[in-house]
Motif scaffolding. Sequence first.
Motif, mmCIF file in Angstrom:
data_model
loop_
_atom_site.group_PDB
_atom_site.id
_atom_site.type_symbol
_atom_site.label_atom_id
_atom_site.label_comp_id
_atom_site.label_asym_id
_atom_site.label_seq_id
_atom_site.Cartn_x
_atom_site.Cartn_y
_atom_site.Cartn_z
ATOM 1 N N LYS A 1 -1.110 -12.140 12.216
ATOM 2 C CA LYS A 1 0.347 -12.208 11.957
ATOM 3 C C LYS A 1 1.092 -11.097 12.670
ATOM 4 O O LYS A 1 2.224 -11.274 13.119
ATOM 5 C CB LYS A 1 0.637 -12.168 10.453
ATOM 6 C CG LYS A 1 0.223 -10.902 9.724
ATOM 7 C CD LYS A 1 -1.099 -11.052 9.048
ATOM 8 C CE LYS A 1 -1.631 -9.750 8.492
ATOM 9 N NZ LYS A 1 -2.788 -9.945 7.654
ATOM 10 N N GLY B 1 -0.992 -9.938 -0.654
ATOM 11 C CA GLY B 1 -1.840 -9.934 -1.844
ATOM 12 C C GLY B 1 -1.988 -8.556 -2.452
ATOM 13 O O GLY B 1 -2.027 -8.402 -3.678
ATOM 14 N N THR B 2 -2.071 -7.532 -1.591
ATOM 15 C CA THR B 2 -2.278 -6.171 -2.094
ATOM 16 C C THR B 2 -1.123 -5.751 -3.000
ATOM 17 O O THR B 2 -1.341 -5.247 -4.118
ATOM 18 C CB THR B 2 -2.363 -5.190 -0.900
ATOM 19 O OG1 THR B 2 -3.427 -5.617 -0.054
ATOM 20 C CG2 THR B 2 -2.609 -3.777 -1.358
HETATM 21 N N1 HSE Z 1 -3.432 -7.134 3.718
HETATM 22 C C1 HSE Z 1 -3.032 -8.499 3.575
HETATM 23 C C2 HSE Z 1 -2.673 -8.737 2.101
HETATM 24 C C3 HSE Z 1 -4.168 -9.419 4.003
HETATM 25 O O1 HSE Z 1 -2.878 -7.870 1.247
HETATM 26 O O2 HSE Z 1 -2.147 -9.807 1.799
HETATM 27 C C4 HSE Z 1 -3.744 -10.841 4.227
HETATM 28 O O3 HSE Z 1 -2.844 -10.995 5.265
#
Ligand code: HSE
Length: 425
Positions: A102, A157-158
């Motif tokens: 991305k 997601g984090t």
């Molecule tokens: N670091 C990204 C997240 C991984 O936490 O969503 C997925 O793109």
Amino acid sequence: MRVGVGVLGGGTVGGTLARKLLAERENIAAKSGVELELVKVAVRDLDRERPFPAEYVTDDLQSVVDDPDVQLVVELMGGIEPAGDLILRALAAGKPVVTANKALIAERGPEIFEAATAAGVSILFEAAVGGGIPLIRPLSESLAGERLNRLLGIVNGTTNYILSAMDADGAPYADVLAEAQRLGYAEADPTADVGGGDAAAKATILAGLAFGVWVGADAVHTEGIDGIDTLDIEFARDLGYCVKLLAVAESVNGGVSVRVHPTLVPLDHPLANVRGAHNAVFVEGPDIGDLLFMGPGAGGGPTATAVLGDVIDAARDLLAGTRVAPRIKLGEGSVVPFGEISSKWYIRLEVADAPGVLAQIAGVFGEHGVSIMSVWQDGRGDDATLLLVTHDAPEAAHQAAVRALDGLDTVKQVAAAIRVISPEP
Ligand code: HSE
Ligand code: NAP
């Protein structure tokens, strides 16, 4: 019919993809009519243990792209360079490319799409937003006939894991971030996740897909979650909201606004139920109504599955002598400056508990044309906590009001100012 696949990167996603290509070869052939043959996987460290046989590993990135047995290239190394130039090299050689990168698409997307168009080959990037969630293909194909109003995305997601855990356990931000790193959700350097940069790259891609407008990730107004206090998550819940980091792409005043910031989301909104490391994108359109795409936004298994879907698609088209046109078709749309966006705000003030203070604060909002929707106060004798939620007002007016409040002697601290999700535009 056989298609040779070369993979750049054999880590979390690339390693899982290589394993799946070998394990699922017959199944894929039976389902799609395409025989995918893993040719090589390029990595940095030849000695590291991988979930696929060592005979496929090389540390020569270019040899993978140039190998005549490789007809399709998958880029899963991440970063801008050398990934970008390797992709352009593959496209120029007439090889379709699949990527989950991305950051690269957000930075060099238009150039890469142009190169694919010029070469007459496919460039696919389903896993670049929302990991395993089928999102990019539905937006570019199934919804191609809809004039979308707005996309609201939990695309990192984090940060969703961190905010969910702060909400569920009342734990402070720093403790939850450390736990997210221990669980492998957050990177060792979590700046792009918690600072909103990862979500901004994804917002750029979503805006391009939905509105045909390209706003480079650097031009997306971006605020992360590093300033969010557990106290405000608790207050927000008492007021009927949860806090989410949202990527917003919306059609406003004939243009498009793209932004990333923490947002109060009503507890009865579908996005409020997206917890943990999950991702979701809520899509609003005049005829389609509301759609929710939700699922695992990261991890080797989900992401490699989305990548494999693209590989099968691109291989089918290669064999048929056709190609998938770049999913993003850029048009003439304009970008609306952030200061012109209207929204409601949640504001927490720590103030002096004295006669006339509330009237003074209300006066500041009035002077700046910001109407107050609700007020809650906890007076403790010498000081007080004041929570306000405003009606929709322009960003510039809200910011000026907050600056003026900050300058009052009676306001000890503007402790929080978080936008509140607005009703559908
Ligand atoms: N670091 C990204 C997240 C991984 O936490 O969503 C997925 O793109
Ligand atoms: P990763 O685990 O760090 O793997 C990267 C791989 O690329 C490793 O195998 C690494 O080699 C190799 N590599 C990197 N630079 C190299 C170089 N200069 N020369 C040779 N090899 C090099 O990353 P990942 O998590 O799989 O992510 C890959 C891509 O998918 C990224 O663009 C990421 O944004 C995207 N993505 C990831 C997820 C996810 O959940 N992980 C989700 C969605 C999208 P070594 O193994 O030897 O170090």
